[in-house]
Each structure stands twice: as C-alpha cells, then as structure tokens.
Design an enzyme around this catalytic site. Sequence first.
Site, PDB file in Angstrom:
ATOM      1  NE  ARG A  76      -3.394   2.854   0.733  1.00  0.00           N
ATOM      2  CZ  ARG A  76      -4.130   3.471  -0.173  1.00  0.00           C
ATOM      3  NH1 ARG A  76      -4.309   2.945  -1.365  1.00  0.00           N
ATOM      4  NH2 ARG A  76      -4.702   4.628   0.102  1.00  0.00           N
ATOM      5  CG  HIS A  78      -1.599   6.323   3.728  1.00  0.00           C
ATOM      6  ND1 HIS A  78      -2.956   6.110   3.612  1.00  0.00           N
ATOM      7  CD2 HIS A  78      -1.454   7.408   4.545  1.00  0.00           C
ATOM      8  CE1 HIS A  78      -3.607   7.004   4.332  1.00  0.00           C
ATOM      9  NE2 HIS A  78      -2.722   7.810   4.901  1.00  0.00           N
ATOM     10  CB  SER A  79      -0.189  10.550   0.054  1.00  0.00           C
ATOM     11  OG  SER A  79       0.333  10.016  -1.146  1.00  0.00           O
ATOM     12  CD  GLU A 119      -1.109  16.951   4.620  1.00  0.00           C
ATOM     13  OE1 GLU A 119      -2.326  16.792   4.394  1.00  0.00           O
ATOM     14  OE2 GLU A 119      -0.516  16.432   5.595  1.00  0.00           O
ATOM     15  N   GLY A 120      -1.652  16.557   0.928  1.00  0.00           N
ATOM     16  CA  GLY A 120      -2.550  17.246   0.008  1.00  0.00           C
ATOM     17  C   GLY A 120      -2.354  16.866  -1.447  1.00  0.00           C
ATOM     18  CB  THR A 141     -11.056  17.704  -4.663  1.00  0.00           C
ATOM     19  OG1 THR A 141      -9.684  17.648  -4.275  1.00  0.00           O
ATOM     20  CG2 THR A 141     -11.348  16.542  -5.618  1.00  0.00           C
ATOM     21  CG  ASP A 153      -2.409  13.066  -7.534  1.00  0.00           C
ATOM     22  OD1 ASP A 153      -1.401  13.443  -6.902  1.00  0.00           O
ATOM     23  OD2 ASP A 153      -2.989  11.990  -7.302  1.00  0.00           O
ATOM     24  NE  ARG A 155      -1.201  11.637  -4.570  1.00  0.00           N
ATOM     25  CZ  ARG A 155      -2.203  10.873  -4.163  1.00  0.00           C
ATOM     26  NH1 ARG A 155      -2.151  10.307  -2.976  1.00  0.00           N
ATOM     27  NH2 ARG A 155      -3.244  10.671  -4.945  1.00  0.00           N
ATOM     28  CE  LYS A 181      -1.755   6.041  -4.271  1.00  0.00           C
ATOM     29  NZ  LYS A 181      -2.268   5.616  -2.950  1.00  0.00           N
TER      30      LYS A 181
END
Length: 251
Positions: A76, A78-79, A119-120, A141, A153, A155, A181
Amino acid sequence: MNNSDRALQDLLQRERDHECEGFGSAKLCVRLVAVAQLPTRFGEFRIAAFWNNSDAKEHIAILRGDVIDGEEVPTRLHSECLTGDGLGSLRCDCRDQLETALKKLADHQRGLLLYLRQEGRGIGLINKLRAYALQDDGMDTVEANLALGFRDDERDYAVAAHMIQSLNVRSIRLMTNNPAKVQQLQGYGVQVHGRIPHVIPPNDHNRFYLETKARRSGHWIDFSGKPHLAEQSDPVRVEGIAEPDSPGRSE
C-alpha cells in the site's frame, strides 16, 4: 533476532553509503537509515526510515513479515494527511484507508505500507487548506487545485519506487483504487503483478470528494462499498492494470 530482522539489519549496513543516479526527473535517491520494531493496535510490524537527496522529508516503510526478496508482496502507498490521519477529518477517507490497510496487512504473513510525505496530493498542507476553503465555496477538489495553479494530483511516486527497490522487493500486488499509482510504479520499473481493491464506504462529508475523484480523476471506486466481482461476460484483463469505464471508480 529472527531471519527477517537479520536481513533488515544487513540491508541497513549495506545502505549506509548508498548513492545512485536516482529515479525520475528529479534524480531522487533514497537511503535506508533506521529500522525498529513497531507494535500497533493492528498487529506487529517493523518500521524503516528513509533519507532522500531531494528535500528534508523523511518517508517510512511499515513492514509485515519478511518482504526482502519477496514476490507479489501486498503493498500500500499511503500519502501523508495530517487532517485525516492525525485529526480524524471526515472530509477525506485517508484515515480509514490507512487503518484498513494496516488491518489487511496484519492478516498476511508479509506485506508493506509506504507512508509518503506528500500532503494534500503533493501540494502541501497550507495549499490543501486553501483548497478546502475553495471547496467550502462550491468548487470540487479538482477545480480547487486548478484554481490554485496546481494539477489535479501533484504526487510523484519515484520515492516509492526507489524504496521498493531498496528493500529488494521483486514484485508487488498494489493495494489501490488509483490507476496513476499502478502506471507510475510500472514506469519506474516496479513489477506490479496485480491490484488489490481498497474499498472504503463513503460518509456524508466525503461522498462528493470521492465521487469527484472517480468522475474526474479516474479512480476505481464502488460507492456501494462492495468490490466488483468478475462475471463470465467481463473482458479478460490483468487485475488492476486496465479496467473498463464504470459508473463509480480513491487512492
């Protein structure tokens, strides 16, 4: 000290002087710097900290059992989410995702959770709160991120790919509802051998947020809270790599 602990300690020693060309456009290099036991309310784990050459953020891996040289390790990503993980915010499903993932991994002989300091969705805490304010005024969002000058996004999973490589994990089964991902990890050379759906039922406060991620960001979310079961008439596919459009498709 059991074999798993010994293998991690050996890896920690080998990583002490690690340097490489790095992953991604930022040439990100990470190094394993600390390992310890982590008993939790969900089960017994080990926690590993990683330094990186890009910024001051410290990413961690939470390990269940022996993942080194493992194949098809349940994993997994997870951010970090201070408001959800730490404060129990109902605006997102982050805390539920984190706790559910740890519970699932505790039921396996081995597994891996990478806690990433993103984050975010990569815009940082202050900008996330600014986006919340725009959502309070009616934006979704995605619209809020765009209004602040960011992408949907921000990331980048280069750090996760490098952490997986550093732990010598040969292949994973990714616990996610987010196709980005899967695609990013594969692009960085991670062998993703399947997807484990990560279904979290929505609440009254985050349903619109989750619906937006499904509708506008392509996340695979089933709002009934039940995983999709393949029928004989479904097209043949590799689980989690490509899925047809559906009414509801989070992280």
